[in-house]
Every structure is written in C-alpha cells, then in structure tokens.
Enzyme design. Structure first.
Site, mmCIF file in Angstrom:
data_model
loop_
_atom_site.group_PDB
_atom_site.id
_atom_site.type_symbol
_atom_site.label_atom_id
_atom_site.label_comp_id
_atom_site.label_asym_id
_atom_site.label_seq_id
_atom_site.Cartn_x
_atom_site.Cartn_y
_atom_site.Cartn_z
ATOM 1 N N ASP A 78 0.760 -1.209 -0.081
ATOM 2 C CA ASP A 78 0.066 -0.151 0.059
ATOM 3 C C ASP A 78 0.928 1.250 0.156
ATOM 4 O OD1 ASP A 78 -2.558 1.307 0.220
ATOM 5 O OD2 ASP A 78 -2.436 1.272 2.214
ATOM 6 N N ASP A 100 2.784 5.065 -5.509
ATOM 7 C CA ASP A 100 1.982 6.185 -5.183
ATOM 8 C C ASP A 100 2.597 7.539 -5.443
ATOM 9 O OD1 ASP A 100 0.470 8.562 -4.254
ATOM 10 O OD2 ASP A 100 0.317 7.772 -2.104
ATOM 11 N N GLU A 130 -1.847 5.818 -8.818
ATOM 12 C CA GLU A 130 -2.509 6.912 -8.355
ATOM 13 C C GLU A 130 -2.496 8.143 -8.841
ATOM 14 O OE1 GLU A 130 -3.063 7.019 -3.909
ATOM 15 O OE2 GLU A 130 -4.408 8.881 -4.080
ATOM 16 N N ALA A 208 -11.314 5.059 2.578
ATOM 17 C CA ALA A 208 -12.792 4.590 2.594
ATOM 18 C C ALA A 208 -13.400 4.168 3.785
ATOM 19 C CB ALA A 208 -12.726 3.501 1.432
ATOM 20 N N SER A 209 -12.636 4.116 4.969
ATOM 21 C CA SER A 209 -12.909 3.853 6.212
ATOM 22 C C SER A 209 -14.322 4.773 6.607
ATOM 23 C CB SER A 209 -11.864 4.271 7.387
ATOM 24 O OG SER A 209 -11.246 3.108 7.323
HETATM 25 P P1 13P Z 1 -8.445 5.035 5.544
HETATM 26 O O1 13P Z 1 -7.788 6.036 6.493
HETATM 27 O O2 13P Z 1 -10.009 5.462 5.471
HETATM 28 O O3 13P Z 1 -8.824 3.641 6.454
HETATM 29 O O4 13P Z 1 -7.864 4.648 4.325
HETATM 30 C C1 13P Z 1 -7.085 3.492 4.199
HETATM 31 C C2 13P Z 1 -6.365 3.652 2.900
HETATM 32 O O5 13P Z 1 -6.663 4.293 2.041
HETATM 33 C C3 13P Z 1 -4.867 2.553 2.760
HETATM 34 O O6 13P Z 1 -4.401 3.032 1.659
HETATM 35 O O1 G3H Z 2 -3.093 5.098 3.624
HETATM 36 C C1 G3H Z 2 -2.273 5.104 4.523
HETATM 37 C C2 G3H Z 2 -2.486 3.704 5.132
HETATM 38 O O2 G3H Z 2 -3.348 3.833 6.343
HETATM 39 C C3 G3H Z 2 -1.171 3.287 5.944
HETATM 40 O O3 G3H Z 2 -0.993 4.036 7.104
HETATM 41 O O4 G3H Z 2 1.590 4.265 7.152
HETATM 42 O O5 G3H Z 2 0.527 4.410 9.199
HETATM 43 O O6 G3H Z 2 0.727 2.121 8.173
HETATM 44 P P1 G3H Z 2 0.616 3.705 8.070
HETATM 45 ZN ZN ZN Z 3 -4.644 4.949 1.108
#
Ligand code: 13P
Ligand code: G3H
Ligand code: ZN
Length: 304
Positions: A78, A100, A130, A208-209
């Site tokens: 991610d 990204d 992205e 999307a949370s």
């Molecule tokens: P949230 O902060 O909405 O959970 O998004 C997570 C996300 O986009 C991880 O890539």
């Molecule tokens: O979009 C970002 C994710 O929520 C990852 O966050 O770097 O704190 O693990 P993090």
């Molecule tokens: Zn994200």
C-alpha cells in the site's frame, strides 16, 4: 490469486474486493477469519511502516504461511513511494504493488509509475497507480478542486502512458479520522466520467473507512481523547454498482481494535496477559470486517 483477475471479476459482477490494512497481528487474524467465514475474497495491505513494524524476516514467513490458506487472498504493498520499497515488496512475495506518485507533477508520476510497471510486470506482479491527491486531515483549502480531484482526461492519458493494472482516484474521500473535509460528499459525477474514459480499468478508492461513532465513543469513554472524527456510513452504500473494484480501509480497524482493547483493559483490571485483550481486539476486528464485506463491498459468498 492474481489481483487483477480478482478486480476484473468484481468489476464485472458488481461487487468490491475489500482491501484491508493490517497494523498488527491481531488485526490480520481478525480480517482473515472474517473473510473466510464470509466467503469473501480479500486483499491484505501492507504499508511501508507496517513492513518496518513486522520486519522483513517475519513478514516473509507470514506471506509464505498465508499462501497455504485455501482462500482467494492477495497481498499488496500500500502506498509504495519508491522503487526501493517496491523491490522489497516483490522480494517478500507480494502479489501486487501500489506506486503512489500522486503528489508529484503529472509527468514525474508517469515516469515513476512506468518504471514500476516495467519492473513489476516482469515478475508477474500487478500495479496500482494513483492520480489525484487525497487531502490529509488538516490541509483542506490548500488544494483547489481541480488540483485535488482526478481529471478524467488525465486518467486516460495516465493509464495509456504507464500501463497500470488499476487506478486509485481522488473523488472526495480522505485518509485517517476526518473524512469529507468541506462536507460529506463523494464526487460520483467525476467517477462516472473517469469510468467512461477508462472503461476496462478497475478503480480503487482509498480513504474509505466509515469512521463509525460507536468506536470513537468507546475509545473516549475508556480514557481516550479523540476529538475530531468525521465519517459517513451511507456515502459508500452504492459504490459497488460502479467500477470501484477495490476499497481501502485501515483506520476503521485501528478504531475497532483500540476501542475493544481499551474497554477490555478498563473493565478487567486484573488482566496482564496480552492474549486476553488481544482476543477482544480480534473479535472487534472480525465484526468490523464482516459489516464492511456485507454492506459496502457485497463481496460475501463470492468464493465458492
Ligand atoms: P482509511 O484511512 O480511510 O482507512 O484509508 C486507508 C487507505 O486508503 C489505505 O491505503
Ligand atoms: O493510507 C495509508 C495507510 O492507512 C497506512 O498507514 O503508514 O500508518 O501504516 P501507515
Ligand atoms: Zn490509501
């Protein structure tokens, strides 16, 4: 399972593949239990900071063990920001990577993403790019709509120039606790235009949370101090009907886990075994994941 076939299948059959981040072992365990019980495919997401938290040695073992589970599970990097972290994820055996470059100027984003596509595809790894900048909690007002939201025309150019397998777009959501700066709205109008320009590319929605108030209230009731948390449970209810084929959620699991652990510790003063409150956290994550799989992703019962 190759992530791109998962996403194409979801796009064709009108559901969304849940892409859930795991910040610790308990969240991973809860997500896996929920996905298997709900018969939902799942993408397990690892950020660079999560990689560092787990360590590459332990993570490679985890990846290997997860491979043995007979369930459609894809492991994804991610928000990869550099070629180095992409190489690290590929070495760890991830199925797909995100590069990204969204905060870079268009041409530089193209250049970086193209490089990653060449590298990843040669190893049979899919790539998510992205385009468009998701605002962070406290910088609303710094970017104009034109700068912040994904341009449909640029989306087409970007996909053609880079060869990405899927595209993350900016249409109104944000990462973290404060969603919908400037009012709860997702720009489905912009999404529709993007879909017309790149009809065969699965769209990814970050940030999307749902940020359900129950979690924040429990955290605050048991000693937490989260003052500003704004979500909206209804805005994503129809997302499954669009080309959004992967939805990213991380913050919700952090909230679910932390609220359950705080409550457990506050109401079981004698406890010192981490597995006691860890189990409370796992159960909260299971419930959180199941709700999202069923009500937002509609991905339950998609695994035969
Ligand atoms: P949230 O902060 O909405 O959970 O998004 C997570 C996300 O986009 C991880 O890539
Ligand atoms: O979009 C970002 C994710 O929520 C990852 O966050 O770097 O704190 O693990 P993090
Ligand atoms: Zn994200």
């Amino acid at each position: 399972m190759k992530q791109i076939s998962m996403l194409k299948n979801a796009m064709k059959n009108k559901y969304i593949v849940p892409a859930f981040n795991f910040a610790n072992f308990e969240i991973l365990r809860g997500i896996l239990i929920a996905s298997i019980e709900m018969k939902s495919p799942v993408i397990l997401q690892v950020s660079e900071s999560a990689m560092n938290y787990f360590s590459d040695e332990l993570l490679s073992g985890l990846v290997e063990s997860i491979r043995k589970i007979k369930h459609p599970i894809s492991i994804h990097l991610d928000h990869g920001k550099s070629i180095e972290v992409v190489k690290r994820a590929i070495k760890l055996g991830f199925d797909s990577v995100m590069i990204d470059g969204s905060t870079l100027p268009f041409d530089e984003n193209v250049k970086l993403t193209k490089k990653v596509v060449k590298l990843a595809h040669s190893k049979n790894v899919s790539v998510e790019g992205e385009l468009g900048v998701l605002a962070v909690s406290n910088d609303d007002g710094l970017l104009s709509d034109g700068e912040r939201f994904t341009s449909p025309i640029e989306a087409k150019k970007f996909v053609n120039l880079t060869g990405v397998d899927s595209l993350a777009v900016s249409i109104g959501t944000n990462h973290g606790l404060n969603k919908y700066l400037g009012g709860p709205k997702i720009r489905y109008d912009i999404l529709k235009k993007i879909e017309q320009e790149i009809p065969n590319i699965p769209i990814v929605l970050h940030g999307a949370s749902l940020i359900e108030s129950q979690y924040v209230e429990t955290i605050n009731k048991y000693g937490g101090e989260i003052n500003k948390a704004i979500g909206n449970v209804n805005l994503l209810k129809n997302a499954y009907k669009t080309h959004i084929s992967k939805i990213n959620m991380d913050t919700d699991f952090r909230l679910a886990y932390t609220s359950a652990v705080r409550e457990y510790l506050a109401t079981h003063k004698e406890v010192y075994n981490p597995r006691d409150y860890g189990n409370a956290g796992i159960n909260a994550v299971i419930e959180c994941a199941k709700y999202r799989i069923k009500n937002i992703c509609k991905s339950n019962l998609k695994v035969r």
